[in-house]
Motif scaffolding. Structure first.
Motif, PDB file in Angstrom:
ATOM      1  N   ASP A 196      -4.967  -9.483   9.699  1.00  0.00           N
ATOM      2  CA  ASP A 196      -4.722 -10.195  10.957  1.00  0.00           C
ATOM      3  C   ASP A 196      -3.323  -9.853  11.451  1.00  0.00           C
ATOM      4  OD1 ASP A 196      -7.210 -11.776  11.064  1.00  0.00           O
ATOM      5  OD2 ASP A 196      -6.407 -12.716   9.255  1.00  0.00           O
ATOM      6  N   PRO A 197      -3.144  -8.641  11.963  1.00  0.00           N
ATOM      7  CA  PRO A 197      -1.790  -8.180  12.296  1.00  0.00           C
ATOM      8  C   PRO A 197      -1.191  -8.940  13.473  1.00  0.00           C
ATOM      9  CG  PRO A 197      -3.433  -6.605  13.041  1.00  0.00           C
ATOM     10  CD  PRO A 197      -4.167  -7.615  12.227  1.00  0.00           C
ATOM     11  N   VAL A 198       0.130  -8.987  13.478  1.00  0.00           N
ATOM     12  CA  VAL A 198       0.872  -9.646  14.539  1.00  0.00           C
ATOM     13  C   VAL A 198       1.741  -8.621  15.252  1.00  0.00           C
ATOM     14  CG1 VAL A 198       0.864 -11.890  13.391  1.00  0.00           C
ATOM     15  CG2 VAL A 198       2.702 -10.264  12.905  1.00  0.00           C
ATOM     16  N   ALA A 199       2.361  -9.050  16.344  1.00  0.00           N
ATOM     17  CA  ALA A 199       3.122  -8.110  17.164  1.00  0.00           C
ATOM     18  C   ALA A 199       4.418  -7.679  16.487  1.00  0.00           C
ATOM     19  CB  ALA A 199       3.429  -8.751  18.515  1.00  0.00           C
ATOM     20  N   HIS A 200       5.069  -8.609  15.782  1.00  0.00           N
ATOM     21  CA  HIS A 200       6.364  -8.313  15.165  1.00  0.00           C
ATOM     22  C   HIS A 200       6.389  -8.879  13.755  1.00  0.00           C
ATOM     23  CE1 HIS A 200       8.172  -7.061  19.028  1.00  0.00           C
ATOM     24  NE2 HIS A 200       7.432  -8.018  19.539  1.00  0.00           N
ATOM     25  N   LEU A 201       6.847  -8.050  12.835  1.00  0.00           N
ATOM     26  CA  LEU A 201       6.985  -8.479  11.442  1.00  0.00           C
ATOM     27  C   LEU A 201       8.381  -8.098  10.954  1.00  0.00           C
ATOM     28  CD1 LEU A 201       6.042  -9.423   8.625  1.00  0.00           C
ATOM     29  CD2 LEU A 201       5.038  -7.143   8.301  1.00  0.00           C
ATOM     30  N   ALA A 202       9.153  -9.089  10.533  1.00  0.00           N
ATOM     31  CA  ALA A 202      10.480  -8.859   9.950  1.00  0.00           C
ATOM     32  C   ALA A 202      10.439  -9.310   8.502  1.00  0.00           C
ATOM     33  CB  ALA A 202      11.549  -9.626  10.714  1.00  0.00           C
ATOM     34  N   TYR A 203      10.880  -8.445   7.597  1.00  0.00           N
ATOM     35  CA  TYR A 203      10.773  -8.685   6.153  1.00  0.00           C
ATOM     36  C   TYR A 203      12.150  -8.451   5.546  1.00  0.00           C
ATOM     37  CZ  TYR A 203       8.843  -7.854   1.375  1.00  0.00           C
ATOM     38  OH  TYR A 203       8.558  -7.888   0.024  1.00  0.00           O
ATOM     39  N   VAL A 204      12.743  -9.504   4.986  1.00  0.00           N
ATOM     40  CA  VAL A 204      14.038  -9.412   4.317  1.00  0.00           C
ATOM     41  C   VAL A 204      13.799  -9.346   2.817  1.00  0.00           C
ATOM     42  CG1 VAL A 204      16.309 -10.475   4.024  1.00  0.00           C
ATOM     43  CG2 VAL A 204      15.024 -10.832   6.141  1.00  0.00           C
ATOM     44  N   SER A 205      14.460  -8.415   2.142  1.00  0.00           N
ATOM     45  CA  SER A 205      14.245  -8.223   0.709  1.00  0.00           C
ATOM     46  C   SER A 205      15.572  -8.058  -0.004  1.00  0.00           C
ATOM     47  CB  SER A 205      13.380  -6.986   0.465  1.00  0.00           C
ATOM     48  OG  SER A 205      13.325  -6.668  -0.916  1.00  0.00           O
ATOM     49  N   CYS A 206      15.628  -8.491  -1.271  1.00  0.00           N
ATOM     50  CA  CYS A 206      16.837  -8.274  -2.079  1.00  0.00           C
ATOM     51  C   CYS A 206      16.588  -7.267  -3.199  1.00  0.00           C
ATOM     52  CB  CYS A 206      17.337  -9.600  -2.663  1.00  0.00           C
ATOM     53  SG  CYS A 206      16.154 -10.448  -3.712  1.00  0.00           S
ATOM     54  N   ASP A 207      15.421  -6.599  -3.197  1.00  0.00           N
ATOM     55  CA  ASP A 207      15.125  -5.613  -4.233  1.00  0.00           C
ATOM     56  C   ASP A 207      14.287  -4.503  -3.605  1.00  0.00           C
ATOM     57  OD1 ASP A 207      14.172  -4.129  -6.444  1.00  0.00           O
ATOM     58  OD2 ASP A 207      14.293  -5.890  -7.737  1.00  0.00           O
ATOM     59  N   PRO A 208      14.796  -3.270  -3.577  1.00  0.00           N
ATOM     60  CA  PRO A 208      14.082  -2.210  -2.856  1.00  0.00           C
ATOM     61  C   PRO A 208      12.735  -1.826  -3.453  1.00  0.00           C
ATOM     62  CG  PRO A 208      15.990  -1.325  -4.005  1.00  0.00           C
ATOM     63  CD  PRO A 208      16.098  -2.813  -4.092  1.00  0.00           C
ATOM     64  N   ALA A 209      12.527  -1.989  -4.754  1.00  0.00           N
ATOM     65  CA  ALA A 209      11.260  -1.565  -5.350  1.00  0.00           C
ATOM     66  C   ALA A 209      10.082  -2.436  -4.887  1.00  0.00           C
ATOM     67  CB  ALA A 209      11.363  -1.537  -6.865  1.00  0.00           C
ATOM     68  N   PRO A 210      10.150  -3.773  -4.991  1.00  0.00           N
ATOM     69  CA  PRO A 210       9.054  -4.582  -4.445  1.00  0.00           C
ATOM     70  C   PRO A 210       8.883  -4.402  -2.930  1.00  0.00           C
ATOM     71  CG  PRO A 210      10.365  -5.880  -5.963  1.00  0.00           C
ATOM     72  CD  PRO A 210      11.116  -4.607  -5.735  1.00  0.00           C
ATOM     73  N   LEU A 211      10.002  -4.239  -2.223  1.00  0.00           N
ATOM     74  CA  LEU A 211       9.899  -4.001  -0.780  1.00  0.00           C
ATOM     75  C   LEU A 211       9.119  -2.719  -0.504  1.00  0.00           C
ATOM     76  CD1 LEU A 211      10.668  -4.529   2.185  1.00  0.00           C
ATOM     77  CD2 LEU A 211      12.792  -3.302   1.751  1.00  0.00           C
ATOM     78  N   ALA A 212       9.440  -1.657  -1.229  1.00  0.00           N
ATOM     79  CA  ALA A 212       8.744  -0.382  -1.031  1.00  0.00           C
ATOM     80  C   ALA A 212       7.266  -0.501  -1.384  1.00  0.00           C
ATOM     81  CB  ALA A 212       9.411   0.704  -1.872  1.00  0.00           C
ATOM     82  N   ARG A 213       6.966  -1.228  -2.458  1.00  0.00           N
ATOM     83  CA  ARG A 213       5.570  -1.455  -2.837  1.00  0.00           C
ATOM     84  C   ARG A 213       4.816  -2.166  -1.720  1.00  0.00           C
ATOM     85  NH1 ARG A 213       5.488  -6.248  -6.456  1.00  0.00           N
ATOM     86  NH2 ARG A 213       5.528  -7.195  -4.372  1.00  0.00           N
ATOM     87  N   ASP A 214       5.410  -3.221  -1.163  1.00  0.00           N
ATOM     88  CA  ASP A 214       4.757  -3.959  -0.081  1.00  0.00           C
ATOM     89  C   ASP A 214       4.668  -3.115   1.178  1.00  0.00           C
ATOM     90  OD1 ASP A 214       4.567  -6.075  -1.816  1.00  0.00           O
ATOM     91  OD2 ASP A 214       6.247  -7.188  -0.972  1.00  0.00           O
ATOM     92  N   ALA A 215       5.703  -2.318   1.448  1.00  0.00           N
ATOM     93  CA  ALA A 215       5.684  -1.463   2.642  1.00  0.00           C
ATOM     94  C   ALA A 215       4.554  -0.456   2.590  1.00  0.00           C
ATOM     95  CB  ALA A 215       7.032  -0.753   2.783  1.00  0.00           C
ATOM     96  N   ARG A 216       4.220  -0.004   1.380  1.00  0.00           N
ATOM     97  CA  ARG A 216       3.110   0.939   1.242  1.00  0.00           C
ATOM     98  C   ARG A 216       1.809   0.323   1.759  1.00  0.00           C
ATOM     99  NH1 ARG A 216       1.133   3.796  -4.448  1.00  0.00           N
ATOM    100  NH2 ARG A 216      -0.331   5.280  -3.490  1.00  0.00           N
ATOM    101  N   MET A 217       1.568  -0.959   1.418  1.00  0.00           N
ATOM    102  CA  MET A 217       0.377  -1.629   1.926  1.00  0.00           C
ATOM    103  C   MET A 217       0.492  -1.935   3.406  1.00  0.00           C
ATOM    104  SD  MET A 217      -1.350  -5.265   0.772  1.00  0.00           S
ATOM    105  CE  MET A 217      -1.916  -4.618  -0.818  1.00  0.00           C
ATOM    106  N   LEU A 218       1.631  -2.479   3.817  1.00  0.00           N
ATOM    107  CA  LEU A 218       1.794  -2.901   5.204  1.00  0.00           C
ATOM    108  C   LEU A 218       1.768  -1.721   6.165  1.00  0.00           C
ATOM    109  CD1 LEU A 218       4.627  -5.526   4.589  1.00  0.00           C
ATOM    110  CD2 LEU A 218       2.268  -6.039   5.252  1.00  0.00           C
ATOM    111  N   SER A 219       2.210  -0.552   5.702  1.00  0.00           N
ATOM    112  CA  SER A 219       2.255   0.617   6.590  1.00  0.00           C
ATOM    113  C   SER A 219       0.862   1.115   6.976  1.00  0.00           C
ATOM    114  CB  SER A 219       3.040   1.745   5.928  1.00  0.00           C
ATOM    115  OG  SER A 219       2.365   2.222   4.775  1.00  0.00           O
ATOM    116  N   GLN A 220      -0.181   0.623   6.319  1.00  0.00           N
ATOM    117  CA  GLN A 220      -1.531   0.958   6.716  1.00  0.00           C
ATOM    118  C   GLN A 220      -1.868   0.343   8.086  1.00  0.00           C
ATOM    119  OE1 GLN A 220      -4.240  -0.179   3.576  1.00  0.00           O
ATOM    120  NE2 GLN A 220      -2.824   0.525   2.004  1.00  0.00           N
ATOM    121  N   THR A 221      -1.148  -0.746   8.426  1.00  0.00           N
ATOM    122  CA  THR A 221      -1.407  -1.457   9.683  1.00  0.00           C
ATOM    123  C   THR A 221      -0.223  -1.403  10.628  1.00  0.00           C
ATOM    124  OG1 THR A 221      -2.907  -2.986   8.549  1.00  0.00           O
ATOM    125  CG2 THR A 221      -1.984  -3.723  10.659  1.00  0.00           C
ATOM    126  N   TYR A 222       1.002  -1.504  10.086  1.00  0.00           N
ATOM    127  CA  TYR A 222       2.191  -1.598  10.929  1.00  0.00           C
ATOM    128  C   TYR A 222       2.882  -0.248  11.050  1.00  0.00           C
ATOM    129  CZ  TYR A 222       1.533  -6.603  10.514  1.00  0.00           C
ATOM    130  OH  TYR A 222       0.996  -7.868  10.562  1.00  0.00           O
TER     131      TYR A 222
END
Length: 336
Positions: free
Chosen positions: A310-336
């Motif tokens: 259920d994608p939205v127009a804008h998604l802002a994601y703040v992270s304090c650890d690049p590895a989990p952020l990169a893992r999540d970005a891999r999934m999110l980049s399929q849509t965003y």
């Protein structure tokens, strides 16, 4: 004992040296290009850990650490490097995480923003110290010993003044949170005093000037909510920590609903109600934004999947650890 040359410094601060094909040694407090004699302290099938015995040839970015507790206290890992080198390493570590973990080698990583006008000290607005058997300080590099600390170079002057008063009062054994006047009395707050407004400004740029609904997960004490809530008709700010929500509810934000709940369940339900029921590419979807600032482990899979479904127009994601952020970005980049 063996002699090795440090090839690079990895996330967390350890230097990496290759002994043979497929076998590496991790050495704390080293710099790229260091030639060092080390003692192996732990050995596994494909890697080992070691400690420095002697620096035979220092790397070009090595310098003398200014803190007398460095390499004893477990709080810092980069003081033996120039600040320019520390920034370069950290920027590269983010790039490597996106390439290796996220499988996104071409992710548009912006240059790192250094703090304090290039001064890496005196920026922390809060620290947590431990009192034990008459000593007050931080855990050592082994995570067990307590290092007696009179002053922390990372802390702001007001925080160090509190540390001095605490030491003078001979406190009972326990943990003590020392905060300057800018930090709310409970819950989590951004510790970098010099860069916190810079960070809030970046989040403000990532979200639209006007919108219908903002769904904010892990809102804490309203650190980001405070500066973006006025742009939206409705804000739902969710966190499961009642201490931080007590701070948040002190903010004069009439259009914000503060909800104590599990973000992993509330936000997917809200996304489905706002976007899924009406179908994709609707006016409701275009008016909806999401802001998340999850714990170190990153987004729950349930929430990451919901953001894709259920994608939205804008998604802002703040992270304090690049590895989990990169893992999540891999999934999110399929849509965003």
């Amino acid at each position: 004992m063996i002699e090795v040359t440090i090839e690079k410094v990895i996330f967390g601060g350890d230097g990496l040296a290759r002994i043979s094909q497929g076998f590496v040694v991790f050495v704390p407090f080293t710099a790229e290009g260091d030639r060092v004699r080390v003692r192996i302290t732990e050995r596994k099938a494909h890697h080992a850990r070691a400690e420095i015995v002697e620096i035979l040839q220092p790397g070009p970015a090595r310098e003398n650490p200014p803190c007398p507790y460095y390499a004893k206290c477990g709080g810092c890992q980069y003081q033996h490097l120039t600040y320019a080198e520390e920034c370069r390493l950290k920027e590269n570590q983010v790039r490597e995480a996106f390439a290796r973990v996220g499988k996104l080698p071409d992710a548009p990583i912006l240059p790192i923003i250094a703090g304090g006008g290039g001064n890496p000290y005196g920026y922390r607005n809060r620290i947590t110290v431990h009192a034990e058997s008459g000593r007050v300080g931080f855990r050592g590099v082994n995570g067990r010993d307590l290092v007696d600390i009179r002053e922390c170079l990372l802390a702001r002057p007001e925080v160090n003044a509190q540390l001095g008063r605490l030491r003078g009062n001979h406190p009972a054994d326990g943990n003590y949170s020392l905060r300057d006047a800018t930090v709310p009395p409970s819950g989590f707050f951004q510790a970098n005093h010099e860069l916190r407004e810079t960070l809030r400004g970046l989040i403000a740029q990532a979200l639209p000037e006007r919108g219908g609904t903002l769904l904010e997960g892990y809102c804490g004490g309203g650190y980001f909510t405070e500066i973006v809530a006025g742009r939206f008709a409705r804000v739902l700010a969710v966190d499961n920590d009642p201490r931080t929500l007590r701070d948040a509810r002190r903010l004069p934000l009439a259009n914000v609903e503060w909800r104590e709940a599990d973000v992993a369940f509330v936000l997917p339900e809200e996304l489905r109600a706002l976007t899924g029921a009406a179908g994709k590419e609707t006016s409701v979807q275009k008016e909806t934004s999401v802001l998340v600032d999850p714990p170190r482990e990153g987004l729950p899979v349930r929430l990451a999947e919901a953001l894709c479904l259920d994608p939205v127009a804008h998604l802002a994601y703040v992270s304090c650890d690049p590895a989990p952020l990169a893992r999540d970005a891999r999934m999110l980049s399929q849509t965003y």
